[in-house]
Design an enzyme around this catalytic site. Structure first.
Site, mmCIF file in Angstrom:
data_model
loop_
_atom_site.group_PDB
_atom_site.id
_atom_site.type_symbol
_atom_site.label_atom_id
_atom_site.label_comp_id
_atom_site.label_asym_id
_atom_site.label_seq_id
_atom_site.Cartn_x
_atom_site.Cartn_y
_atom_site.Cartn_z
ATOM 1 N N TRP A 1 -22.406 2.703 -62.564
ATOM 2 C CA TRP A 1 -22.274 4.158 -62.688
ATOM 3 C C TRP A 1 -21.175 4.566 -61.743
ATOM 4 C CZ3 TRP A 1 -24.015 7.746 -66.018
ATOM 5 C CH2 TRP A 1 -23.673 9.069 -65.717
ATOM 6 N N ASN B 1 -32.932 8.447 -70.546
ATOM 7 C CA ASN B 1 -32.414 8.067 -69.240
ATOM 8 C C ASN B 1 -33.228 8.722 -68.132
ATOM 9 O OD1 ASN B 1 -30.169 7.024 -67.382
ATOM 10 N ND2 ASN B 1 -30.246 9.188 -66.851
ATOM 11 N N GLU B 2 -33.779 7.917 -67.259
ATOM 12 C CA GLU B 2 -34.440 8.383 -66.037
ATOM 13 C C GLU B 2 -35.471 9.480 -66.294
ATOM 14 O OE1 GLU B 2 -31.719 9.301 -62.890
ATOM 15 O OE2 GLU B 2 -31.101 7.228 -62.685
ATOM 16 N N GLN C 1 -22.075 15.129 -68.565
ATOM 17 C CA GLN C 1 -21.295 14.902 -67.347
ATOM 18 C C GLN C 1 -19.810 14.647 -67.612
ATOM 19 O OE1 GLN C 1 -24.530 12.052 -65.802
ATOM 20 N NE2 GLN C 1 -23.709 12.911 -63.928
ATOM 21 N N HIS D 1 -29.925 12.086 -72.241
ATOM 22 C CA HIS D 1 -29.548 12.081 -70.816
ATOM 23 C C HIS D 1 -29.538 13.547 -70.356
ATOM 24 C CE1 HIS D 1 -27.473 9.482 -67.587
ATOM 25 N NE2 HIS D 1 -27.638 10.666 -67.036
ATOM 26 N N GLU E 1 -27.651 1.376 -64.393
ATOM 27 C CA GLU E 1 -26.834 2.169 -63.457
ATOM 28 C C GLU E 1 -26.961 1.580 -62.068
ATOM 29 O OE1 GLU E 1 -27.444 6.430 -63.047
ATOM 30 O OE2 GLU E 1 -27.477 6.675 -65.226
ATOM 31 N N GLU F 1 -21.536 15.951 -61.324
ATOM 32 C CA GLU F 1 -22.699 15.332 -60.679
ATOM 33 C C GLU F 1 -23.837 16.369 -60.540
ATOM 34 O OE1 GLU F 1 -23.719 12.392 -60.202
ATOM 35 O OE2 GLU F 1 -25.243 12.664 -58.683
ATOM 36 N N TRP F 2 -24.231 16.941 -61.695
ATOM 37 C CA TRP F 2 -25.392 17.831 -61.770
ATOM 38 C C TRP F 2 -25.339 18.942 -60.716
ATOM 39 C CZ3 TRP F 2 -26.728 16.925 -66.438
ATOM 40 C CH2 TRP F 2 -26.705 15.632 -66.958
ATOM 41 N N TYR G 1 -30.113 3.006 -56.982
ATOM 42 C CA TYR G 1 -29.056 3.358 -56.021
ATOM 43 C C TYR G 1 -29.402 2.880 -54.619
ATOM 44 C CZ TYR G 1 -26.787 5.783 -59.777
ATOM 45 O OH TYR G 1 -26.142 6.046 -60.948
#
Ligand code: PNW
Length: 444
Positions: free
Chosen positions: A398, A168-169, A23, A124, A351, A405-406, A294
């Site tokens: 974050w 990550n995630e 990113q 990630h 995050e 952003e992907w 989030y």
């Protein structure tokens, strides 16, 4: 409950920011880096908003000294970043790329020289394309390739890095990458998705084993996205969709890794891929639980989708960030309290943050009041969780910088620092000043 005035943050509480390699780094074809599955996805028509890619991103590969200077100005105690596997092992295994390792050497040294603790995340989402060509996470061998990569990084940086995260995630990149096509490699198939879940869990377990052997003093954790899943409509179909999405989103990885078993619906489906001894490999002692959070998510039934669930809409009157994501600080507080009981590990919030479309004003400043309000409300919920006894030890925003952003490309901005993608100029936003003052106050 103590009043706000009586509360003080624990002295050792870690305040930080997070980023990830693909990113921010750019320099995707420089010094021997080979493509990842995200480079490939960015070249596929229609997958990324505006046709954007991480080719240049924030040019952090060249501008990291300036970015570390910004971190120092912010006053953080910790910086979480990730290593790009295809930068250090272009084929994913075998031949090591020394120039790639050199970059992380320089970065880690600069972070340490700024008095900031580096938190290194091994994965990630930027799997080497060469490994995806061999099936990627659907291939059981990928767990072993990951363990070898982890050993390389541990040997090289273990003298200076104490804090390690395996992934990550987990559930975002497996669900979006193998069932929903919002993420690389963009497969939509139940069996591929189940295999990916199990093989990533195995990779985590093998990685923890390697890190423990090589770095007995290291502090090792894994980073999970978790947020409450609510049914879009109060009907049986949406309630069933929410229950299954909850298993996938919130439990498919932490349950096997920390409790030794899959949640019930996934357990039944994944059985063909589980071999004797696997659960013992996956379930290892960890030092901390990384939580990315989030806001709440909504599920609805959709028989067209791989798992019969789809992302639902939040109620029209739900509070939202500037980007439109629903926000609910009380759900964050409750999540921290529940997590603390469920897995009994110290929690680091790795995050939390808010997206917007921040722009530079006529006076050259970037004012982002919605992000300031979000951070104020969410750190307030964090304080309430601590007051209720949740064992939370740190918090990372974050993100440091606006970044790629992907699938949404460069539209949504999550940074405390604005990035002009034409000039690469960095401009700290109002939220940067807010977080700096907040950290100073919290330290007392
Ligand atoms: C995280 N959702 O991803 C990632 O770790 C970051 O790389 C990313 O930039 C950040 O959050 C902001 O999106 C998420 O659909 C992706 O709820 C999707 C979701 C949550 C987190």
């Amino acid at each position: 409950m103590p009043t706000e005035a009586a509360f003080s943050w624990p002295r050792e509480f870690v305040w930080g920011v997070s980023t990830s390699s693909y990113q921010i780094e750019g320099a995707v074809a420089e010094d021997g880096r080979a493509p990842s599955i995200w480079d490939t996805r960015c070249r596929m028509a229609g997958k990324i908003a505006n046709g954007d890619s991480g080719d240049v991103a924030c040019d952090h590969y060249h501008r990291y000294p300036q970015d570390v200077a910004l971190m120092r100005e912010l006053g953080i105690g910790a910086y979480r970043f990730s290593v790009a596997w295809p930068r250090v092992l272009p084929r994913g295994r075998g031949q090591v790329n020394e120039k790639g390792l050199d970059f992380y050497d320089r970065l880690i040294d600069a972070v340490l020289a700024a008095g900031i603790e580096p938190w290194l995340c091994l994965y990630h989402w930027d799997l080497p394309q060469a490994l995806d060509d061999l099936g990627g996470w659907t291939n059981r061998d990928c767990a072993g390739w990951y363990a070898d990569y982890a050993a390389l990084i541990a040997r090289r940086f273990g003298d200076r890095v104490q804090r390690w995260a395996t992934f990550n995630e987990f559930s975002v990149f497996t669900l979006f990458g193998y069932a929903i096509d919002w993420s690389a490699p963009g497969v939509t198939d139940r069996d591929a998705h189940l295999r990916a879940i199990h093989h990533v869990n195995l990779a985590h377990g093998l990685g923890v084993g390697v890190l423990r052997d090589l770095l007995p003093q290291a502090s090792i954790g894994a980073i999970h996205n978790r947020q409450v899943v609510w049914p879009e409509q109060d009907c049986d179909a949406d309630r069933a969709a929410a229950a299954l999405l909850d298993e996938h989103w919130n439990r498919a990885f932490p349950d096997p890794q920390l409790l030794g078993h899959y949640p019930p619906q996934i357990a039944a489906a994944i059985e063909p891929y589980v071999r004797g001894g696997d659960m013992a490999t996956i379930c290892r002692r960890l030092d901390w639980f990384g939580l990315n959070h989030y806001g709440p998510i909504f599920a609805k039934a959709d028989p067209q989708c791989t798992w019969n669930f789809a992302w639902g809409e939040a109620p029209a009157d739900a509070p939202r960030s500037a980007l439109g994501w629903p926000t609910w600080p009380a759900a964050f507080r409750d999540e921290l309290i529940d997590l603390s009981r469920r897995y009994r590990l110290p929690i680091y919030v790795t995050e939390n943050g808010a997206g917007g479309s921040d722009s530079v004003g006529a006076d050259g400043a970037v004012d982002d009041p919605a992000r300031v309000a979000y951070l104020r409300d969410y750190t307030g919920a964090l304080r309430e969780a601590l007051q209720a006894g949740a064992d939370v030890r740190g918090y990372f925003v974050w993100s440091l910088l606006d970044n790629f952003e992907w699938g949404s490309g460069y539209g949504p901005r999550f940074g405390l620092v604005h990035v002009d993608y034409t000039t690469q100029q960095r401009t700290p936003k109002t939220s940067f000043g807010w977080y700096r003052a907040f950290i100073r106050d919290a330290r007392g």
